[in-house]
Write an enzyme that holds these catalytic residues in place. Structure first.
Site, short mmCIF file in Angstrom:
data_model
loop_
_atom_site.label_atom_id
_atom_site.label_comp_id
_atom_site.label_asym_id
_atom_site.label_seq_id
_atom_site.Cartn_x
_atom_site.Cartn_y
_atom_site.Cartn_z
N ASP A 1 0.82 -1.21 0.00
CA ASP A 1 0.00 0.00 0.00
C ASP A 1 0.86 1.26 0.00
O ASP A 1 0.37 2.34 0.36
CB ASP A 1 -0.91 0.01 1.23
CG ASP A 1 -2.34 -0.40 0.88
OD1 ASP A 1 -2.57 -0.77 -0.28
OD2 ASP A 1 -3.21 -0.37 1.76
N ASP B 1 3.34 -9.16 9.34
CA ASP B 1 3.67 -7.76 9.09
C ASP B 1 5.05 -7.66 8.43
O ASP B 1 5.82 -8.63 8.42
CB ASP B 1 3.62 -6.95 10.38
CG ASP B 1 2.19 -6.65 10.80
OD1 ASP B 1 1.28 -6.86 9.99
OD2 ASP B 1 2.00 -6.23 11.96
N ASP C 1 7.86 -6.39 9.21
CA ASP C 1 9.09 -6.56 9.98
C ASP C 1 9.20 -7.95 10.61
O ASP C 1 10.12 -8.19 11.40
CB ASP C 1 9.19 -5.50 11.07
CG ASP C 1 8.04 -5.57 12.05
OD1 ASP C 1 6.89 -5.69 11.59
OD2 ASP C 1 8.26 -5.48 13.27
N ASP D 1 -7.57 -6.70 13.61
CA ASP D 1 -7.21 -8.02 14.12
C ASP D 1 -8.10 -8.42 15.30
O ASP D 1 -8.60 -9.54 15.38
CB ASP D 1 -5.73 -8.05 14.51
CG ASP D 1 -5.32 -6.84 15.33
OD1 ASP D 1 -6.20 -6.02 15.68
OD2 ASP D 1 -4.12 -6.68 15.61
#
Length: 709
Positions: A291, A350, A352, A444
């Site tokens: 994104d 995610d 990282d 989430d």
């Protein structure tokens, strides 16, 4: 030895030596001696022997006192130098730092430039919140002036002292010229009649909430102890077999999704990690959901995907032209793709996060022959948990969250909040719950609650870890915590009717409403901020309302000790952890209010800043050792790209640390209250207020975490 020094040689072997060592290297080491046995045996007169010994001991005592005085002077000198250094650092920070308003602008400028009403509402909330704190600060400063003047007049008033009754009766025969006596007596009357009762009532309410929350923490810790004692773990099916080797096994179709947005620092490591997952390639599809609105970042990520495609990985790159719904919108768009229709499970990471190569083999077996399981969640581990004090304190918090909260809830009630990453979902469970929704910033938690209401069970694996990164700067951590605490309150308002109408048991409804949302998401930040940042300082100026010592010291210390048990190596940081958690209550309370009342800041989504320093360090070592091989983590040509990125960073404008005005105002409020506590000789209250005020001061000046220019 020369004759002129014979006396030193003779005297040096007499008596019992006493060596006094000074820490300052500029001072010499002095040896003091006591009287020898000869002086007692050869002297005929016992009185003279006693006098000589007494005189010699007096001289030695004088030397010891002088040396102690020198040592104390050295300590005072070092303390003065430290204080001057701290004052100089504060002066530089104040002159160079920016306030917590964006780009250092004034609130009026930000309000004028706001194009969205939500931004204006968020700004108004922050302004009102800051104004309330300033009112408390100015009131405390005025009251401290009154109390200091009264103290020098000999009026030592406290909650247990009846002397105020005599002062109230004094105006009858008092000289009207004594204005101060009149004003102070009226102030005592007002605080006794009007201020003390409501303040004491609010303090009692917060104490009750504090005890309930402490009891919840204690029960969770006992549950964790029971799990360890009985060695309770989720049960999975036997290890999988690889169909490519000719053996039958359970290798369902797995969709791996990595949503990211402008993750220039860490995209290499996450893509490399998922491309090295040990899973049949025919049963695995990797989606990179980018994104990013930065064209350079988009190009770098797209090139990285192409490199892994050439290596044979089944990986695709997707970029949305219209970025709506943040992470939830990104995942929802990816699930609607035709290529994702044939898959049974989806693993989410995610940007990282770096899962191990056997991550799917450790998690997927828990779905086999257990159609009620909708989610398998792994715990997080951190590459930079020892980077600075801020990351160490975060590690304490998250270790308790995973080791205690998630594990206990997963074992005993099969429900916990999805952490948004490092988890595997059954796609049927996602669809049954209504899919990803864009109504909150905690998508989430939203999907987890809705799946739980539809009867799906969750499994938490405490022994399966996924490597990730902690925020290293207070600014990044503060924004992350604001989203994590505003979103749940926003979700609570939306989900409450569905929870009440659902067909789950009464106990599960009670757990969701009271324990999951109210106690752990609303009550905790409310009483932490109200009790320790407002009520406690105000009780110093209104001593008729009291907070017992066990509330101020013993119970918080016990709870901090329980919180730190899952991370025993962090035990030396138990006091900074307690103080920092109270300091963070300002941000959490503000976020909770904005989420509960649907204010503008509840809709803010700011991607947590990553450093990616571990991957760059590994890359440098890799290029030196293996220049011709493709290794997990990154490819060789990317070194040139990273060097170019570093040059661009160096040419940019220097970033300044911020100054957080709410934290600074509360620091002065607490330090003012500590001065009032010192006048009334309240030991525990004084030390708590003093150290808590210093903690707010350090955080307000952004002296914790990553330090920049």
């Amino acid at each position: 030895m020369a004759s002129s020094f014979d006396w030193w040689a003779r005297e040096g072997h007499r008596g019992t030596p006493v060596v006094v060592k000074m820490e300052n290297p500029n001072w010499a080491m002095v040896e003091l001696e006591g009287p020898s046995e000869e002086e007692f045996l050869l002297s005929p007169d016992p009185i003279s022997r006693r006098d000589k010994a007494h005189n010699k001991n007096a001289r030695q005592l004088t030397w010891v006192l002088l040396l102690k005085a020198h040592r104390a002077a050295g300590c005072l000198t070092s303390l003065a130098a430290t204080a001057l250094g701290l004052a100089s650092a504060i002066r530089r920070r104040v002159s160079l730092g920016h306030t917590d308003h964006d780009d250092g602008q004034e609130p009026a400028e930000l309000a004028a430039s706001a194009e969205d009403t939500r931004e204006a509402e968020s700004l108004a909330l922050k302004s009102r919140f800051y104004s309330c704190i300033k009112v408390f600060l100015w009131v405390s400063l005025v009251l401290l002036g009154f109390e200091v003047a009264a103290y020098f007049k000999g009026w030592h008033f406290g909650s247990s002292s009846p002397q105020w009754q005599y002062l109230l009766a004094a105006p009858v025969g008092m000289n009207m010229k004594d204005i101060f006596n009149l004003l102070y007596s009226k102030w005592i009357l007002i605080r006794v009649v009007y201020f003390a009762p409501p303040l004491q009532f609010l303090a009692n309410v917060c104490i009750v909430l504090f005890l309930i929350q402490s009891l919840d923490r204690l029960v969770l810790c006992l549950g964790c102890f029971w799990i360890r004692l009985k060695k309770i773990k989720p049960v999975a099916k036997p290890d999988l077999a690889d169909p490519e080797s000719g053996q039958s096994g359970y290798f369902p179709m797995v969709l791996v999704q990595i949503p990211m947005c402008n993750e220039k620092e860490v995209y290499h490591q996450s893509i490399a990690a998922v491309c090295n997952l040990d899973w049949p390639k025919k049963s695995l599809l990797i989606q990179i959901l980018d994104d990013s609105d930065d064209p350079t970042t988009q190009l770098l990520i797209k090139e990285e995907v192409q490199k892994w495609q050439q290596e044979g990985a089944n990986i695709v790159y997707r970029h949305r032209l219209i970025r709506e719904g943040y992470k939830a919108g990104n995942l929802k768009s990816a699930m609607n793709c035709s290529s994702a229709k044939d898959y049974e499970f989806t693993a989410i990471f995610d940007a990282d996060f770096q899962p191990s190569s056997d991550f799917l083999k450790q998690t997927i077996p828990y779905f086999k022959d257990n159609d009620e399981v909708g989610l398998v969640q792994a715990r997080w581990s951190f590459v930079n948990k020892d980077e600075n004090l801020l990351t160490r304190l975060q590690n304490i918090n998250l270790a308790f969250h995973f080791e205690v909260e998630q594990q206990v809830n997963g074992i005993f009630i099969n429900f916990f909040g999805f952490n948004g990453t490092a988890g595997v979902w059954r796609i049927k469970a996602l669809e049954d719950a209504g899919g990803w929704l864009e109504r909150t910033t905690v998508e989430d938690m939203d999907i987890a609650v809705r799946a739980h209401l539809h009867g799906w069970k969750f499994v938490f694996l405490n022994d399966v870890e996924c490597l990730c990164e902690l925020p290293e700067s207070y600014e990044a951590y503060r924004k992350q915590q604001h989203r994590w605490h505003s979103g749940p309150m926003q979700l609570f308002r939306l989900c409450l009717p569905d929870i009440i109408r659902s067909k789950i048991s009464f106990w599960k409804k009670f757990n969701l409403i009271f324990l999951f949302f109210l106690l752990r998401k609303l009550i905790l930040p409310f009483y932490s901020f109200t009790l320790f940042c407002i009520i406690l300082p105000m009780t110093m100026f209104i001593p008729e309302a009291e907070l017992p010592a066990w509330v101020v010291c013993y119970i918080p210390a016990t709870m901090s000790f329980l919180n730190i048990l899952p991370a025993p190596k962090s035990f030396p940081f138990i006091v900074p952890y307690l103080l920092f958690e109270n300091t963070m209550s300002v941000t959490k309370f503000n976020a909770m209010i904005s989420g509960l009342f649907q204010l503008g800041s509840a809709y803010e989504w700011i991607v947590t800043k990553k450093s990616g320093r571990s991957s760059e360090g590994d890359l440098t070592d890799f290029v030196k050792q293996e220049p011709n091989k493709h290794q997990r983590g990154i490819s060789v040509p990317d070194l040139v790209e990273i060097q170019q990125q570093e040059e661009q960073k160096a040419s940019r404008k220097k970033k300044h640390n911020r100054i957080y005005m709410k934290e600074l105002s509360l620091a002065f409020l607490l330090l003012t209250a500590s001065a009032r506590s010192l006048l009334s000789a309240q030991g525990i209250h004084f030390y708590f207020l003093l150290f808590q005020g210093i903690s707010f001061l350090l955080v307000g000046l952004d002296l914790i975490g990553e330090q920049v220019e």
